[in-house]
Design a protein around this motif. Sequence first.
Motif, PDB file in Angstrom:
ATOM      1  N   LEU A   1       3.611  20.871   9.154  1.00  0.00           N
ATOM      2  CA  LEU A   1       5.096  20.987   8.642  1.00  0.00           C
ATOM      3  C   LEU A   1       5.307  20.399   7.243  1.00  0.00           C
ATOM      4  CD1 LEU A   1       6.919  19.620  12.191  1.00  0.00           C
ATOM      5  CD2 LEU A   1       6.195  22.080  11.522  1.00  0.00           C
ATOM      6  N   GLY A   2       4.486  19.564   6.834  1.00  0.00           N
ATOM      7  CA  GLY A   2       4.657  19.017   5.481  1.00  0.00           C
ATOM      8  C   GLY A   2       4.797  17.444   5.642  1.00  0.00           C
ATOM      9  N   GLY A   3       5.360  16.916   4.774  1.00  0.00           N
ATOM     10  CA  GLY A   3       5.431  15.321   5.065  1.00  0.00           C
ATOM     11  C   GLY A   3       6.184  14.788   3.944  1.00  0.00           C
ATOM     12  N   PHE A   4       6.174  13.188   3.887  1.00  0.00           N
ATOM     13  CA  PHE A   4       6.652  12.407   2.889  1.00  0.00           C
ATOM     14  C   PHE A   4       5.694  11.522   2.522  1.00  0.00           C
ATOM     15  CE2 PHE A   4       8.532  11.514   6.965  1.00  0.00           C
ATOM     16  CZ  PHE A   4       8.015  10.002   6.954  1.00  0.00           C
ATOM     17  N   ARG A   5       6.046  10.813   1.260  1.00  0.00           N
ATOM     18  CA  ARG A   5       5.234   9.431   0.705  1.00  0.00           C
ATOM     19  C   ARG A   5       6.097   8.261   0.909  1.00  0.00           C
ATOM     20  NH1 ARG A   5       0.653  10.827  -1.878  1.00  0.00           N
ATOM     21  NH2 ARG A   5       0.486  13.125  -2.365  1.00  0.00           N
ATOM     22  N   ASN A   6       5.138   7.096   1.172  1.00  0.00           N
ATOM     23  CA  ASN A   6       6.052   6.060   1.452  1.00  0.00           C
ATOM     24  C   ASN A   6       5.313   4.725   0.774  1.00  0.00           C
ATOM     25  OD1 ASN A   6       7.891   4.401   2.968  1.00  0.00           O
ATOM     26  ND2 ASN A   6       6.343   3.741   3.954  1.00  0.00           N
ATOM     27  N   SER A   7       5.816   4.029   0.017  1.00  0.00           N
ATOM     28  CA  SER A   7       5.421   2.666  -0.450  1.00  0.00           C
ATOM     29  C   SER A   7       5.871   1.668   0.365  1.00  0.00           C
ATOM     30  CB  SER A   7       5.749   2.541  -2.049  1.00  0.00           C
ATOM     31  OG  SER A   7       5.511   3.559  -2.739  1.00  0.00           O
ATOM     32  N   ARG A   8       4.995   0.591   0.904  1.00  0.00           N
ATOM     33  CA  ARG A   8       5.204  -0.227   2.041  1.00  0.00           C
ATOM     34  C   ARG A   8       4.967  -1.551   1.484  1.00  0.00           C
ATOM     35  NH1 ARG A   8       4.462   0.564   8.173  1.00  0.00           N
ATOM     36  NH2 ARG A   8       6.537   1.659   7.695  1.00  0.00           N
ATOM     37  N   ALA A   9       5.750  -2.704   1.478  1.00  0.00           N
ATOM     38  CA  ALA A   9       5.291  -3.932   1.316  1.00  0.00           C
ATOM     39  C   ALA A   9       5.379  -4.575   2.432  1.00  0.00           C
ATOM     40  CB  ALA A   9       6.245  -4.647   0.125  1.00  0.00           C
ATOM     41  N   VAL A  10       4.359  -5.428   2.740  1.00  0.00           N
ATOM     42  CA  VAL A  10       4.231  -6.247   4.042  1.00  0.00           C
ATOM     43  C   VAL A  10       4.332  -7.667   3.811  1.00  0.00           C
ATOM     44  CG1 VAL A  10       2.915  -6.570   5.875  1.00  0.00           C
ATOM     45  CG2 VAL A  10       2.852  -4.388   5.101  1.00  0.00           C
TER      46      VAL A  10
ATOM     47  N   TYR B   1       0.689  -1.215  -0.130  1.00  0.00           N
ATOM     48  CA  TYR B   1       0.146   0.156   0.081  1.00  0.00           C
ATOM     49  C   TYR B   1       0.855   1.282  -0.063  1.00  0.00           C
ATOM     50  CZ  TYR B   1       0.767  -0.901   5.165  1.00  0.00           C
ATOM     51  OH  TYR B   1       0.903  -1.243   6.315  1.00  0.00           O
ATOM     52  N   ALA B   2       0.227   2.451  -0.404  1.00  0.00           N
ATOM     53  CA  ALA B   2       0.775   3.723  -0.517  1.00  0.00           C
ATOM     54  C   ALA B   2       0.539   4.423   0.714  1.00  0.00           C
ATOM     55  CB  ALA B   2       0.528   4.328  -1.462  1.00  0.00           C
ATOM     56  N   GLN B   3       1.313   5.341   1.376  1.00  0.00           N
ATOM     57  CA  GLN B   3       1.060   5.824   2.504  1.00  0.00           C
ATOM     58  C   GLN B   3       1.672   7.402   1.977  1.00  0.00           C
ATOM     59  OE1 GLN B   3       3.892   4.397   5.489  1.00  0.00           O
ATOM     60  NE2 GLN B   3       2.267   2.721   5.976  1.00  0.00           N
ATOM     61  N   ARG B   4       0.746   8.405   2.741  1.00  0.00           N
ATOM     62  CA  ARG B   4       1.084   9.667   2.859  1.00  0.00           C
ATOM     63  C   ARG B   4       1.152  10.354   4.263  1.00  0.00           C
ATOM     64  NH1 ARG B   4      -2.630  15.034   0.646  1.00  0.00           N
ATOM     65  NH2 ARG B   4      -0.813  16.721   1.219  1.00  0.00           N
ATOM     66  N   ASN B   5       2.420  10.923   4.642  1.00  0.00           N
ATOM     67  CA  ASN B   5       2.421  11.094   6.164  1.00  0.00           C
ATOM     68  C   ASN B   5       2.429  12.407   6.201  1.00  0.00           C
ATOM     69  OD1 ASN B   5       3.258   8.106   7.384  1.00  0.00           O
ATOM     70  ND2 ASN B   5       4.461   8.542   5.506  1.00  0.00           N
ATOM     71  N   LEU B   6       1.836  13.247   7.025  1.00  0.00           N
ATOM     72  CA  LEU B   6       1.789  14.433   7.418  1.00  0.00           C
ATOM     73  C   LEU B   6       2.202  14.808   8.848  1.00  0.00           C
ATOM     74  CD1 LEU B   6      -1.262  15.485   5.109  1.00  0.00           C
ATOM     75  CD2 LEU B   6       0.945  15.787   4.528  1.00  0.00           C
ATOM     76  N   PHE B   7       2.827  15.924   9.252  1.00  0.00           N
ATOM     77  CA  PHE B   7       3.179  15.888  10.489  1.00  0.00           C
ATOM     78  C   PHE B   7       2.841  17.458  11.057  1.00  0.00           C
ATOM     79  CE2 PHE B   7       6.164  13.025   8.974  1.00  0.00           C
ATOM     80  CZ  PHE B   7       6.285  11.873   9.790  1.00  0.00           C
ATOM     81  N   PHE B   8       2.473  17.604  12.282  1.00  0.00           N
ATOM     82  CA  PHE B   8       1.865  18.792  12.788  1.00  0.00           C
ATOM     83  C   PHE B   8       2.587  19.050  13.906  1.00  0.00           C
ATOM     84  CE2 PHE B   8      -1.395  16.602  10.355  1.00  0.00           C
ATOM     85  CZ  PHE B   8      -2.023  18.015   9.493  1.00  0.00           C
TER      86      PHE B   8
ATOM     87  N   ARG C   1       1.382  12.987  13.800  1.00  0.00           N
ATOM     88  CA  ARG C   1       1.302  12.581  12.444  1.00  0.00           C
ATOM     89  C   ARG C   1      -0.111  12.037  12.171  1.00  0.00           C
ATOM     90  NH1 ARG C   1       4.128   6.910  11.895  1.00  0.00           N
ATOM     91  NH2 ARG C   1       1.912   6.455  12.450  1.00  0.00           N
ATOM     92  N   VAL C   2      -0.343  12.273  11.081  1.00  0.00           N
ATOM     93  CA  VAL C   2      -1.551  11.994  10.264  1.00  0.00           C
ATOM     94  C   VAL C   2      -1.198  11.050   8.960  1.00  0.00           C
ATOM     95  CG1 VAL C   2      -3.629  12.330   8.651  1.00  0.00           C
ATOM     96  CG2 VAL C   2      -3.214  13.814  10.811  1.00  0.00           C
ATOM     97  N   ARG C   3      -1.444  10.035   8.942  1.00  0.00           N
ATOM     98  CA  ARG C   3      -1.228   9.000   7.824  1.00  0.00           C
ATOM     99  C   ARG C   3      -2.211   8.338   7.061  1.00  0.00           C
ATOM    100  NH1 ARG C   3       2.874   4.007   9.485  1.00  0.00           N
ATOM    101  NH2 ARG C   3       4.227   5.552   8.814  1.00  0.00           N
ATOM    102  N   LEU C   4      -2.259   8.721   5.726  1.00  0.00           N
ATOM    103  CA  LEU C   4      -3.304   8.296   4.754  1.00  0.00           C
ATOM    104  C   LEU C   4      -2.908   7.188   4.014  1.00  0.00           C
ATOM    105  CD1 LEU C   4      -3.318  12.173   4.561  1.00  0.00           C
ATOM    106  CD2 LEU C   4      -5.847  11.102   4.063  1.00  0.00           C
ATOM    107  N   TYR C   5      -3.731   6.344   4.099  1.00  0.00           N
ATOM    108  CA  TYR C   5      -3.472   4.914   3.203  1.00  0.00           C
ATOM    109  C   TYR C   5      -4.135   5.234   1.943  1.00  0.00           C
ATOM    110  CZ  TYR C   5      -1.619   2.997   7.599  1.00  0.00           C
ATOM    111  OH  TYR C   5      -1.102   2.695   8.587  1.00  0.00           O
ATOM    112  N   ASP C   6      -3.658   4.966   0.893  1.00  0.00           N
ATOM    113  CA  ASP C   6      -4.386   5.261  -0.528  1.00  0.00           C
ATOM    114  C   ASP C   6      -4.696   4.063  -1.047  1.00  0.00           C
ATOM    115  OD1 ASP C   6      -3.851   8.219  -0.228  1.00  0.00           O
ATOM    116  OD2 ASP C   6      -2.160   7.883  -1.864  1.00  0.00           O
ATOM    117  N   ASP C   7      -5.985   4.031  -1.732  1.00  0.00           N
ATOM    118  CA  ASP C   7      -6.302   2.789  -2.499  1.00  0.00           C
ATOM    119  C   ASP C   7      -6.702   3.488  -4.049  1.00  0.00           C
ATOM    120  OD1 ASP C   7      -7.487   0.457  -3.605  1.00  0.00           O
ATOM    121  OD2 ASP C   7      -9.554   0.961  -2.248  1.00  0.00           O
TER     122      ASP C   7
END
Length: 206
Positions: free
Chosen positions: A127-136, A30-37, A51-57
């Motif tokens: 503050l912004g954030g980063f994107r992450n691709s995660r394989a489990v 899955y793909a994640q978008r991580n935002l920090f406050f 952190r707010v983490r959004l999981y994309d579909d």
Amino acid sequence: MEVEIKLRLPDAAAHRRLSAHLAPRLLRTYAQRNLFFDDAARTLAAAAALRVRLYDDRGAPARAVLALKRRPLIDAGVSRVEEPLDPALALACADDPARLAGLDSPIVRLVAAEYGVGGDATPFICLGGFRNSRAVYELEDEGGGLVLELDETRFDLGTSYELECETAEPERVKEVLERLLTVAGVPYEYSRTNKFACFLAGKLLP
């Protein structure tokens, strides 16, 4: 307390090699978008990450999680508090961080009470954030099943690659992971910093 073991891979080639080696054990990706406050003075940053983490579909946020990550009182692992968040509301908070303070949220109340962040005098900013691709992956060994997470993290400043595993038996699992990477022919080193620290520093740290 579970400890999160993190091993840094040097480059995309090492990531591809390990992905191919682990492919038969893949559970999901899955793909994640991580935002920090934080507040404007970055009061939280020295001790915690909100952190707010959004999981994309298929390119759209399918679910979101609000989390507070901070150092625990003992020197092992990372203490975390998490709760689900409506994805649309998560995106709204990114555009208007003041909405975060208005949530009926135990985490937001904890941040206000313990750190004094989120009130009228110390409003939230994103503050912004980063994107992450995660394989489990699930790896079976003599001690039972392990869940491994292989990350490709895309910062504005570059891309990092990391293998993570949470466990209550860190010494045993370190040996399992070291053996796995040796058999796969993948170079590695133990991570000394986390993704949030790289994001704050504006550069890829070891």
